[in-house]
Motif scaffolding. Structure first.
Motif, mmCIF file in Angstrom:
data_model
loop_
_atom_site.group_PDB
_atom_site.id
_atom_site.type_symbol
_atom_site.label_atom_id
_atom_site.label_comp_id
_atom_site.label_asym_id
_atom_site.label_seq_id
_atom_site.Cartn_x
_atom_site.Cartn_y
_atom_site.Cartn_z
ATOM 1 N N THR A 197 0.825 -1.253 0.226
ATOM 2 C CA THR A 197 0.036 -0.064 -0.015
ATOM 3 C C THR A 197 0.853 1.069 -0.151
ATOM 4 O O THR A 197 1.616 1.358 0.763
ATOM 5 C CB THR A 197 -0.757 0.206 1.352
ATOM 6 O OG1 THR A 197 -1.562 -1.195 1.158
ATOM 7 C CG2 THR A 197 -2.009 1.111 1.105
ATOM 8 N N ILE A 198 0.743 2.005 -1.115
ATOM 9 C CA ILE A 198 1.519 3.222 -1.224
ATOM 10 C C ILE A 198 0.649 4.504 -0.657
ATOM 11 O O ILE A 198 -0.303 4.872 -1.168
ATOM 12 C CB ILE A 198 1.910 3.326 -2.714
ATOM 13 C CG1 ILE A 198 2.479 2.245 -3.182
ATOM 14 C CG2 ILE A 198 2.965 4.539 -2.691
ATOM 15 C CD1 ILE A 198 3.660 1.555 -2.395
ATOM 16 N N ALA A 199 1.473 5.356 0.096
ATOM 17 C CA ALA A 199 0.669 6.438 0.450
ATOM 18 C C ALA A 199 1.406 7.776 -0.291
ATOM 19 O O ALA A 199 2.618 7.852 0.066
ATOM 20 C CB ALA A 199 0.768 6.901 1.843
ATOM 21 N N PRO A 200 1.044 8.186 -1.281
ATOM 22 C CA PRO A 200 1.732 9.382 -2.245
ATOM 23 C C PRO A 200 1.711 10.572 -1.144
ATOM 24 O O PRO A 200 1.280 10.848 -0.193
ATOM 25 C CB PRO A 200 1.235 9.557 -3.338
ATOM 26 C CG PRO A 200 -0.462 9.078 -3.096
ATOM 27 C CD PRO A 200 -0.451 7.855 -1.961
ATOM 28 N N LEU A 201 2.567 11.672 -1.906
ATOM 29 C CA LEU A 201 2.597 12.664 -1.094
ATOM 30 C C LEU A 201 1.316 13.463 -1.095
ATOM 31 O O LEU A 201 1.040 14.249 -0.205
ATOM 32 C CB LEU A 201 3.609 13.743 -1.756
ATOM 33 C CG LEU A 201 5.038 13.349 -1.811
ATOM 34 C CD1 LEU A 201 5.891 14.160 -2.335
ATOM 35 C CD2 LEU A 201 5.684 13.420 -0.218
ATOM 36 N N VAL A 202 0.494 13.418 -2.176
ATOM 37 C CA VAL A 202 -0.723 14.042 -2.206
ATOM 38 C C VAL A 202 -1.720 12.832 -2.645
ATOM 39 O O VAL A 202 -1.481 11.969 -3.579
ATOM 40 C CB VAL A 202 -0.966 15.285 -3.296
ATOM 41 C CG1 VAL A 202 0.025 16.492 -2.443
ATOM 42 C CG2 VAL A 202 -0.510 14.867 -4.482
ATOM 43 N N GLY A 203 -3.026 13.117 -2.568
ATOM 44 C CA GLY A 203 -4.092 11.947 -2.996
ATOM 45 C C GLY A 203 -4.425 10.863 -2.225
ATOM 46 O O GLY A 203 -3.453 10.862 -0.976
ATOM 47 N N GLU A 204 -4.979 9.934 -2.837
ATOM 48 C CA GLU A 204 -5.387 8.762 -2.000
ATOM 49 C C GLU A 204 -4.342 7.756 -2.235
ATOM 50 O O GLU A 204 -3.763 7.418 -2.787
ATOM 51 C CB GLU A 204 -6.865 8.103 -2.475
ATOM 52 C CG GLU A 204 -7.980 9.010 -2.333
ATOM 53 C CD GLU A 204 -8.384 9.268 -0.852
ATOM 54 O OE1 GLU A 204 -8.155 8.243 -0.049
ATOM 55 O OE2 GLU A 204 -9.109 10.591 -0.492
ATOM 56 N N ALA A 205 -4.318 6.871 -0.886
ATOM 57 C CA ALA A 205 -3.472 5.843 -0.996
ATOM 58 C C ALA A 205 -3.932 4.772 -2.169
ATOM 59 O O ALA A 205 -5.255 4.584 -2.496
ATOM 60 C CB ALA A 205 -3.458 5.084 0.413
ATOM 61 N N TYR A 206 -2.881 3.895 -2.675
ATOM 62 C CA TYR A 206 -3.258 2.936 -3.553
ATOM 63 C C TYR A 206 -2.435 1.848 -3.480
ATOM 64 O O TYR A 206 -1.338 1.792 -2.667
ATOM 65 C CB TYR A 206 -3.001 3.552 -5.135
ATOM 66 C CG TYR A 206 -1.902 4.016 -5.482
ATOM 67 C CD1 TYR A 206 -0.919 3.138 -5.845
ATOM 68 C CD2 TYR A 206 -1.538 5.220 -5.101
ATOM 69 C CE1 TYR A 206 0.654 3.583 -6.260
ATOM 70 C CE2 TYR A 206 -0.118 5.798 -5.342
ATOM 71 C CZ TYR A 206 0.585 5.046 -5.904
ATOM 72 O OH TYR A 206 2.155 5.367 -6.173
ATOM 73 N N GLU A 207 -2.812 0.439 -3.970
ATOM 74 C CA GLU A 207 -2.083 -0.672 -3.880
ATOM 75 C C GLU A 207 -1.190 -0.964 -5.028
ATOM 76 O O GLU A 207 -1.601 -0.572 -6.260
ATOM 77 C CB GLU A 207 -2.980 -1.893 -3.894
ATOM 78 C CG GLU A 207 -3.700 -1.777 -2.295
ATOM 79 C CD GLU A 207 -4.585 -3.166 -2.406
ATOM 80 O OE1 GLU A 207 -4.886 -3.867 -3.402
ATOM 81 O OE2 GLU A 207 -5.063 -3.632 -1.212
ATOM 82 N N LEU A 208 0.057 -1.384 -4.895
ATOM 83 C CA LEU A 208 0.953 -1.747 -5.849
ATOM 84 C C LEU A 208 1.407 -3.080 -5.744
ATOM 85 O O LEU A 208 1.947 -3.588 -4.636
ATOM 86 C CB LEU A 208 2.343 -0.793 -5.774
ATOM 87 C CG LEU A 208 3.365 -0.835 -6.636
ATOM 88 C CD1 LEU A 208 3.031 -0.406 -7.986
ATOM 89 C CD2 LEU A 208 4.683 -0.116 -6.206
#
Length: 442
Positions: free
Chosen positions: A65-76
């Motif tokens: 699970t990636i939490a980017p600098l902005v925006g919603e988290a997503y799965e990789l």
């Protein structure tokens, strides 16, 4: 890898890599801060670089699970995973430390420390209050390892040079204090060189207190275990490191101190698709174990991390292609440390022989080793250019403290002006008139 064989994705909260051994020199102004960092997208053109954090890892589904600098988290999704989160500052629940302490793990902290020290000289030079002067000119460093000894050596050099430009501040007005809970400093280079390093710093006016620690530093009032109490605006914390605490969320086997438990092949124990290396990995030291120390582990330093990375890369490819894994084994090559301009200590290991150097020659070894270890020729050339210019030009003593709040001055200029209120007398007169009018109307 062969073309199209795999995609390499790098996830990091920063878009650059910091060469940490150069942080003390960056804090002293010997190296430009931009030359101490390496942009990931430039040096890894064939990799996919994501600026964010890995918050969780689902090993069953092989998804991060990636939490980017902005925006919603997503799965990789991934097939193979490399865990190399490094270390963070090791701290203790000391009152006031979080509010007053300055770390030395990132380039931002090095720049902040340099600006802060020069700002303290500005304060001391511009006030007649002796208490403010004393607090501004007292510098406390906690931790006597490489980071602490090198940082206090470089910062003392900086302050000594800068004092030449202040009419009301001299080196004699300053107080530098180095504190360590151990009974020696610079343990990495051995007891003799550590003793030399301590005597050298003391000869420059640095107070060194060993076998003691800091009890509190609330509002800059530093209290040491040995009873010493001082007031200081500058408290630099370099008392060791610990594995990144986020590792506990990944479901990986951890050692007693929080490191990822690895085999000698750098594979995480119990897996065949996860590897770890560097400061966050607990890797058996085969050389130490052959020498009879069954509990030997590779220390968390750059010497091992760089070499582990090469073995790890080979082993990941071997794992992909079904070939045997290679064990990681490396004998200690020694250690070098700089204690300011033209001052240092070095221990070079050549087989069973240890060569110990101190002074200017050791300083050359320190700069030569780390200069060549700096990633990319672009950064190597820039670092050596900084050093060469420093031989002919005086040290810069400019403080850019406003860089930490760059919008403050513009905000003050652009914020709406307060609405002017009517004089109190006029307001009261108008209210009286309205009251009289209402009375007449009624």
């Amino acid at each position: 890898m062969r073309y199209g064989e795999a995609t390499v994705t790098v996830v990091d909260p920063r878009s650059y890599m910091t060469y940490q051994p150069f942080l003390p020199e960056a804090a002293a102004g010997n190296i430009s801060p931009r030359h101490v960092v390496v942009p990931l997208r430039r040096v890894l053109p064939k990799a996919e670089v994501l600026t964010g954090r890995v918050t969780t890892i689902d090993q069953d589904r092989k998804v991060a699970t990636i939490a980017p600098l902005v925006g919603e988290a997503y799965e990789l999704p991934f097939d193979y995973l490399v865990v190399a989160l490094g270390a963070v500052s090791r701290t203790f629940p000391i009152p006031g430390l979080a509010e007053q302490g300055i770390g030395m793990k990132g380039i931002e902290e090095a720049i902040g420390l340099r600006n802060h020290v020069l700002e303290q000289l500005d304060k001391a030079d511009s006030t007649n209050d002796e208490e403010i002067r004393r607090k501004a000119l007292t510098f406390v460093f906690v931790g006597g390892g490489f980071a602490g000894a090198e940082t206090i050596g470089e910062v003392e050099d900086l302050a000594r040079d800068a004092a030449k430009y202040y009419k009301n501040v001299s080196r004699e007005d300053m107080r530098f204090i180095l504190v360590d809970a151990a009974d020696k400093i610079l343990p990495e280079v051995g007891p003799k060189l550590g003793k030399y390093g301590k005597e050298h710093l003391e000869g420059r006016g640095v107070e060194v207190y060993l076998s003691t620690s800091m009890d509190s530093c609330v509002d800059g009032h530093v209290v040491l275990k040995n009873g010493l109490e001082v007031d200081s605006n500058t408290i630099v914390w370099t008392a060791g490191v610990k594995p990144n605490p986020v590792l506990s969320r990944y479901g990986l086997p951890l050692g007693p101190r929080g490191h990822v438990d690895c085999e000698t092949t750098l594979q995480v124990k119990g897996t065949d698709y996860i590897w770890a290396a560097g400061d966050n990995a607990q890797v058996p030291d085969l050389v130490g174990r052959k020498a009879g120390n069954e509990n030997a582990w590779c220390p968390p330093n750059a010497q091992h991390a760089l070499r582990q990375a090469r073995v790890l890369g080979d082993n990941v490819l071997s794992g992909m292609r079904g070939f045997p894994q290679k064990d990681y084994s490396h004998a200690n090559k020694g250690a070098v440390a700089g204690l300011g301009l033209h001052k240092g200590v070095a221990m070079i290991v050549m087989g069973k022989m240890k060569i110990k150097l101190k002074g200017r020659l050791a300083w050359y070894m320190h700069r030569g080793y780390h200069g060549m270890a700096m990633p990319t020729w672009n950064r190597k050339i820039r670092v050596f250019a900084d050093w060469t210019l420093g031989m002919f030009l005086k040290r810069e003593v400019v403080s850019l403290g406003a860089i930490e709040t760059p919008r403050e001055e513009f905000y003050e200029a652009a914020k709406p002006a307060p609405v002017a209120s009517a004089p109190k007398e006029k307001t009261e007169a108008k209210a009286k008139e309205k009251t009289e009018e209402k009375a007449k109307a009624s």
